[in-house]
Enzyme design. Structure first.
Site, mmCIF file in Angstrom:
data_model
loop_
_atom_site.group_PDB
_atom_site.id
_atom_site.type_symbol
_atom_site.label_atom_id
_atom_site.label_comp_id
_atom_site.label_asym_id
_atom_site.label_seq_id
_atom_site.Cartn_x
_atom_site.Cartn_y
_atom_site.Cartn_z
ATOM 1 C CG HIS A 46 7.464 5.094 -22.597
ATOM 2 N ND1 HIS A 46 6.143 5.003 -22.209
ATOM 3 C CD2 HIS A 46 7.450 5.440 -23.898
ATOM 4 C CE1 HIS A 46 5.376 5.294 -23.233
ATOM 5 N NE2 HIS A 46 6.134 5.560 -24.274
ATOM 6 N N GLY A 93 -4.916 -3.944 -31.967
ATOM 7 C CA GLY A 93 -5.819 -3.614 -30.864
ATOM 8 C C GLY A 93 -5.141 -2.922 -29.698
ATOM 9 C CG HIS A 100 0.444 -3.381 -22.421
ATOM 10 N ND1 HIS A 100 0.527 -2.248 -23.190
ATOM 11 C CD2 HIS A 100 -0.738 -3.959 -22.723
ATOM 12 C CE1 HIS A 100 -0.580 -2.118 -23.917
ATOM 13 N NE2 HIS A 100 -1.362 -3.159 -23.658
ATOM 14 C CG HIS A 102 -3.176 -8.001 -22.359
ATOM 15 N ND1 HIS A 102 -4.217 -7.311 -21.788
ATOM 16 C CD2 HIS A 102 -2.688 -7.217 -23.353
ATOM 17 C CE1 HIS A 102 -4.363 -6.143 -22.424
ATOM 18 N NE2 HIS A 102 -3.454 -6.070 -23.378
HETATM 19 P P1 DGP Z 1 -4.188 -2.812 -24.964
HETATM 20 O O1 DGP Z 1 -5.472 -2.838 -25.719
HETATM 21 O O2 DGP Z 1 -3.355 -4.025 -25.247
HETATM 22 O O3 DGP Z 1 -3.458 -1.523 -25.140
HETATM 23 O O4 DGP Z 1 -4.609 -2.962 -23.442
HETATM 24 C C1 DGP Z 1 -4.540 -1.944 -22.511
HETATM 25 C C2 DGP Z 1 -5.109 -2.473 -21.228
HETATM 26 O O5 DGP Z 1 -4.783 -1.566 -20.205
HETATM 27 C C3 DGP Z 1 -6.631 -2.624 -21.216
HETATM 28 O O6 DGP Z 1 -6.962 -4.000 -21.037
HETATM 29 C C4 DGP Z 1 -7.092 -1.805 -20.025
HETATM 30 C C5 DGP Z 1 -5.825 -1.542 -19.261
HETATM 31 N N1 DGP Z 1 -5.769 -0.247 -18.629
HETATM 32 C C6 DGP Z 1 -5.870 0.963 -19.240
HETATM 33 N N2 DGP Z 1 -5.748 1.947 -18.347
HETATM 34 C C7 DGP Z 1 -5.539 1.350 -17.137
HETATM 35 C C8 DGP Z 1 -5.329 1.850 -15.823
HETATM 36 O O7 DGP Z 1 -5.296 3.055 -15.563
HETATM 37 N N3 DGP Z 1 -5.154 0.930 -14.840
HETATM 38 C C9 DGP Z 1 -5.162 -0.410 -15.088
HETATM 39 N N4 DGP Z 1 -4.986 -1.234 -14.045
HETATM 40 N N5 DGP Z 1 -5.346 -0.914 -16.318
HETATM 41 C C10 DGP Z 1 -5.540 -0.039 -17.318
#
Ligand code: DGP
Length: 114
Positions: A46, A93, A100, A102
């Site tokens: 983490h 954002g 993480h 994307h």
């Molecule tokens: P960010 O805005 O960069 O923090 O993107 C977080 C992303 O995480 C967003 O695109 C939706 C995704 N996300 C949030 N919760 C979950 C979850 O429980 N499962 C999955 N698969 N994605 C999630």
């Protein structure tokens, strides 16, 4: 971290559509995809965001990018290309406070980033 949704996904407490895992990295499909391929690639350890990374973590960053290569090939994104985005902090954002990347692909992406 106990109340982190992505830590819960890594530990299998919250289900996910996993597409890749090794000793340091976990990858799964984003729950709200904005492209035909929208994959989240995260370190198992983490870190709240990229600002929490320091010099001793450089091998991990390299490992994460190598995982991108492997996943892009596995998902057949390597030929046409893809985009990696890391949102950091409120103005970046970032919503989930676990570092993480994307990985976006499967269509031609817009020229503008934000
Ligand atoms: P960010 O805005 O960069 O923090 O993107 C977080 C992303 O995480 C967003 O695109 C939706 C995704 N996300 C949030 N919760 C979950 C979850 O429980 N499962 C999955 N698969 N994605 C999630």
């Amino acid at each position: 971290m106990e109340d982190c949704i992505f830590c819960k996904i890594i530990n299998g407490i919250v289900p996910s559509n996993k597409i890749f895992e090794d000793d340091l990295v976990f990858a799964f499909r984003d729950i709200h995809p904005v492209a035909p391929a929208h994959i989240l690639i995260i370190p198992k350890k983490h870190y709240p965001n990229l600002e929490a990374i320091d010099a001793t973590d450089q091998p991990l960053l390299s490992h994460l990018l190598h995982a991108v290569n492997l996943i892009a090939r596995q998902e057949c994104l390597d030929k046409n290309g893809y985009r990696i985005a890391i949102n950091c902090g409120p103005w970046g954002g970032q919503v989930v406070q676990h570092l993480h990347m994307h990985l976006l692909g499967g269509r031609k992406l817009a020229d503008e980033l934000g």
